[in-house]
Structure formats: C-alpha cells, structure tokens
Design an enzyme around this catalytic site. Structure first.
Site, PDB file in Angstrom:
ATOM      1  N   ASP A   1       0.848  -1.196   0.000  1.00  0.00           N
ATOM      2  CA  ASP A   1       0.000   0.000   0.000  1.00  0.00           C
ATOM      3  C   ASP A   1       0.884   1.248   0.000  1.00  0.00           C
ATOM      4  OD1 ASP A   1      -2.929   1.027   0.536  1.00  0.00           O
ATOM      5  OD2 ASP A   1      -1.605   2.210   1.829  1.00  0.00           O
TER       6      ASP A   1
ATOM      7  N   ASN B   1      -2.901  12.706  -4.980  1.00  0.00           N
ATOM      8  CA  ASN B   1      -4.122  12.726  -5.786  1.00  0.00           C
ATOM      9  C   ASN B   1      -4.942  13.985  -5.515  1.00  0.00           C
ATOM     10  OD1 ASN B   1      -5.507  11.191  -7.794  1.00  0.00           O
ATOM     11  ND2 ASN B   1      -7.089  10.729  -6.295  1.00  0.00           N
TER      12      ASN B   1
ATOM     13  N   HIS C   1      -6.728  14.082 -10.240  1.00  0.00           N
ATOM     14  CA  HIS C   1      -6.821  12.673 -10.618  1.00  0.00           C
ATOM     15  C   HIS C   1      -5.970  12.333 -11.834  1.00  0.00           C
ATOM     16  CE1 HIS C   1      -9.836  11.865  -7.635  1.00  0.00           C
ATOM     17  NE2 HIS C   1     -10.590  12.838  -8.080  1.00  0.00           N
TER      18      HIS C   1
ATOM     19  N   ASP D   1      -4.527   2.501  -4.464  1.00  0.00           N
ATOM     20  CA  ASP D   1      -3.060   2.492  -4.386  1.00  0.00           C
ATOM     21  C   ASP D   1      -2.546   1.219  -3.727  1.00  0.00           C
ATOM     22  OD1 ASP D   1      -4.053   2.984  -1.893  1.00  0.00           O
ATOM     23  OD2 ASP D   1      -2.665   4.601  -1.390  1.00  0.00           O
TER      24      ASP D   1
END
Length: 537
Positions: free
Chosen positions: A140, A148, A153, A183
């Site tokens: 992760d 982001n 985006h 992610d």
C-alpha cells in the site's frame, strides 16, 4: 469439344474448392461444437467423391448441354460452401478474439494493465487447490491520497502507472504483480522462506526510494507491506487476503517497512468486530454520555464556552476511550448516528445550562465522515426551524485530517452549515501540513493551538515562538485563539499576556458530566461574570 473442357474445368475447380474448405472446417471444429463440424467434413469428403464421379462421367460420355449445366451447378455449390465455411471461420475467430479480450479485461486493471483482484483471487485458489506453498504480499502506498488531492486525478493516475511499472520491473523475477485497486498492489511469492520474502520487500522499497517523475513533477512515495503465508497462516483464500490486509495496516499504522501476519493481529481484528457490535447496542440503549470541559476567557477568567466530549461508560464504572471506538464508528454508518446523538443531547443539555446561568456556546467535534453527506446540515436546519437552537449556541470543531479526507465535499458541507449561521473552530491547529490552506478556503472563526505546543511552553523556546506567531496570525485574520492542554498556572498567565483569548485544560476544569458540573461550586462562581458578557466566541 470446348464445352467439354469448360464442364471439366468447372467440376475440377469445384473439387479443389471443396478440398480447400476442409482445412477451415477442421479449424472451426477445434474451436466449437466439434461433432457437428465433423459431420460437415464427412459430407465434404462425400461431395468430393461425388464430384470425382461426375468428372469421370464427363470423360466417358459425349458432351451435351445437360452435363454443362450440372457442372455449373456443382461449381456454384462448391463456391457457396467455400464462402460459407470461410465466413463462419472469420466470425468465430472474431467472437473468440472478443471473448479473449473480454476475459483479459476482466482479469486485468484498465489503468496499469496489471493483473487485477479477480485474477489474484483465481491465482490464489489454484495454488491452494494444488497445495503449493506461497507467500502473499500486500503493498500500500503511504501518501497517494495527498498526491491525488493536491495535483488532481489525472496526475494521480499517471503517478500510479509509473509506480506500477517500477514495482513490476523490480519484482518480476519473483512472481506476478497485481493491482488490488486504488493504491494497493499484491505479489504472490512461491515458497515461505523468510530471507527470500525480505529480499522481495527490500526490492519493493528500493523501487520507490527515488522520487517518481510524472511530467514536470517529481514525487516522493513509500510503501507499507503486509505479509501472510500459506499454509502456515491459513488455508482459505479469503482469510489469507484478510490477514495480509491486517498486516499491511499494522505496518502503515506503526510506520514499519513490513509486518508479518501473526495471531495477535487477528485477535485485535476480532476485538474491533466485537466492539463494533457493542457500539451499535450502546447506541440503541442510549448509554453514551456527554462530558463538558470549560473554555476560559483569559481576560476575566470567566467561562466562555464548553466543549462537549463523548464518553462511553461501562458497567464497572470505567470508560472506553473515544480513540478506541470513534475510528470503528467512522468505518461504518454509526458515526453519523453518533454525531446526530451528540448534537441532539447537547441542545437538550444547553437548555439546562441556560437555566443555571450559562450564556456561552457549546463546542461539538465533527468527524471526517460527517462531511460526506448532508445529515448534519439537515439536522441543524430542522433544529433551527423548530426553535430548539440558535446559531450562537453551537460552535463546530473540525480538524485538518477530517477536512482533507474529501476536501471538496467537506468544503461544500462546511459552507452549508456556515450559511445557516453556525461558526467553526479549527482544532489541533499547527500540527498539520495545510492548516493555512484551510484558513484561506474555509469560514473559520477560531483556532485551537494544539496541546503539543502548550505542554512544553516553558521548556522549548521554539514552542513559544510558534505560539506567538500563531496568535499574531490569528489577530491579523480576525480569529480568536484557544490554547489547549493548559495545566500550569504560569503558562496560562503567559498565554494571556501575549494575546491568547481563551485557555482550556485540567488547570481549571477537567471534563465532567453535566450533573457534576452544575453542582461544582467553582463552575457556578465562574458563571457570574458572564451575565455581563453576553457576546461569546
């Protein structure tokens, strides 16, 4: 004689076309319902024999228009069969190609082209069924949300593509890399050898050591890795995925490079599940309490307002800490119900406080999830319309973390609440990265300096400098200032001297239930000056 040659050529070409059609017919038979196409191949063979018999007839018999007509019919029939078989093969090929493409897309991520969660689940099931030893690594990214939200985006997607390529390049010798979504990535490593696993983990972190370049931006990231083993940790695919997920979140929470799953993590997860069930029961049975901690006006030492703090009492007289149950509530719809309960109970308690001479406001904390819908907005609007609350009665405390979980939605909800006339206080000010951005973007009327600066006020000159700068900033922006965590009289005095409007902490009042507070003589004494000061922050 010419007519005989033409007829002979027609039948010969027909035979050639029939023989030519056998190969695509055989190919079609391998892709679909083979038995039916085998019948067609047999018929084609019979047709070829029939055409040969006609060809022999043409050699032995004198030519006539009847035989020429038959040769033309046979040529047309063979041509039709050839076109039909060829077209059928093309259609089936396109259908098979579409099916393969559809299967590929169903098993691969559209953004990164990596294998997806469905493919991972299928691969894990295959390995479990074959009893093949393997280790599952869940990866992760630690700061993707900030990237982001900060860049948008488009750049977030480009960033994920770059990271996926880096991870795949550094781990392809170990096994297939999967994208779980968002992610999160996963890697299946054959075997359970710890040294090999740690070597893979090192390669993962090495891949992310250098800044990731996306067009003109250079972004730094890192990863948290959770690891589980088959069959050491379990035999069910769903359990293995859950275990890797728990290990990954433990790694993220404790800022570790990796975490191997162990039974304690599963035990903690079970405890949280039990607590979640218990939390729902507590809401149904109305067992929660509000405790109130006064916020003191520095100039007069009078009580300007009260912060409402949620408490969960137990039968033995102890309390479950908010830090233990609020995160659980935030992962479900219970947090919205809790917030509505707090607002409802606070407005009821405020009537009692008014009757005892309290003229200030109540501070209520809002969670990140409260900004995801209009439930709080609708509740406050209904309370106002019913005359159960005035806009000066409530101040809502928010944190940077809560706002930035979904900043656009949070801004929308906060502005709606502000449009109703309610005020906002910025809690834990100074410890985040974007506190000044929030002051610019949101209708904040007050900041609360985090206790981490106040608790060591005398010990660290840097803390004193930061607090002084924050107070000057607040004054320039026409904001009031509350210092949290005041426990020493000299600190309280010093804060007042440099312009801090309010203080809050155990020095004057700890949080107490309403009925205790009302019969606290010190509380009643500090209410008296407020009768002369109806305007409160």
């Amino acid at each position: 004689m010419v007519m005989k040659y033409i007829a002979f050529a027609n039948v010969a070409v027909g035979i050639f076309l029939l023989i030519y059609s056998m190969k695509p017919t055989y190919q079609i038979g391998r892709t679909g319902q083979a038995s039916r196409w085998k019948i067609l191949i047999t018929l084609l063979f019979i047709f070829v024999l029939g055409y040969l018999s006609v060809l022999i007839t043409l050699v032995d018999r004198p030519m006539n228009p009847y035989l020429l007509t038959i040769s033309l019919i046979l040529l047309g029939a063979s041509l039709f069969i050839t076109l039909l078989v060829s077209q059928s093969r093309n259609i089936l090929y396109q259908l098979n190609r579409s099916a393969q493409d559809e299967q590929y897309h169903s098993l691969h991520d559209s953004l990164t082209s990596l294998a997806n969660r469905k493919y991972l689940f299928s691969s894990l099931q295959t390995l479990v069924q074959s009893k093949q030893l393997f280790s599952l690594l869940l990866i992760d990214l630690n700061n993707f949300k900030q990237i982001n939200d900060g860049l948008g985006h488009y750049f977030g997607d480009k960033f994920l593509i770059s990271v996926a390529n880096l991870l795949q390049e550094n781990t392809k010798q170990y096994g297939r890399l999967y994208r779980m979504g968002g992610d999160e990535f996963a890697l299946i490593l054959l075997g359970n050898d710890d040294d090999t696993i740690l070597s893979v983990v090192d390669d993962i972190h090495d891949a992310l050591h250098a800044p990731v370049k996306v067009m003109t931006y250079s972004m730094k990231t890192s990863a948290s890795v959770g690891i589980t083993k088959y069959p050491h940790n379990g035999h069910e695919v769903s359990n293995l995925l859950k275990q890797a997920d728990l290990a990954m979140y433990d790694s993220k929470k404790k800022h570790k490079l990796y975490t191997f799953y162990h039974d304690q993590l599963g035990s903690d997860s079970y405890k949280k599940l039990k607590l979640s069930i218990k939390l729902a029961e507590a809401l149904r049975n109305d067992v929660f309490e509000l405790h109130y901690q006064p916020i003191i006006r520095s100039q007069t030492q009078s009580i300007a307002s009260l912060e409402a703090l949620l408490r969960w009492p137990q039968e033995d007289g102890s309390f479950i800490e908010p830090g233990d149950f609020i995160p659980i509530a935030e992962k479900s719809a219970l947090i919205s119900v809790l917030t509505q309960w707090v607002i409802h109970r606070a407005t009821q308690d405020l009537n009692v406080l008014r009757a005892h001479g309290f003229h200030g406001s109540l501070h209520i904390n809002l969670s990140a999830k409260d900004f995801q819908d209009d439930e709080v907005v609708n509740q406050l609007r209904a309370l106002r319309q019913a005359g159960q609350v005035q806009t000066d009665d409530l101040v809502f405390e928010i944190t940077e973390t809560a706002v930035f979980e979904n900043i656009e939605k949070a801004k929308c909800v906060i502005h709606k609440i502000h449009a109703l006339g309610f005020r906002f206080s910025m809690d834990d000010f100074g410890i985040g990265y974007s506190s000044l951005v929030i002051l610019r973007e949101l209708p904040i009327s007050q900041i609360k300096i985090d206790r981490s600066f106040v608790s060591e006020y005398h010990q660290k000159e840097s803390n004193r400098t930061i607090i002084y700068a924050l107070i000057r900033l607040a004054q320039d922006l026409n904001l009031s200032v509350v210092a949290e965590g005041v426990e020493v009289c000299s600190v309280e005095q010093a804060l007042g001297e440099i312009g801090c409007h309010y203080t809050q902490g155990f020095l004057r009042f700890p949080p107490e239930p309403l009925h205790h507070l009302l019969y606290n003589e010190q509380f009643r004494n500090h209410l008296e000056p407020m009768l002369l000061e109806p305007s409160q922050q």
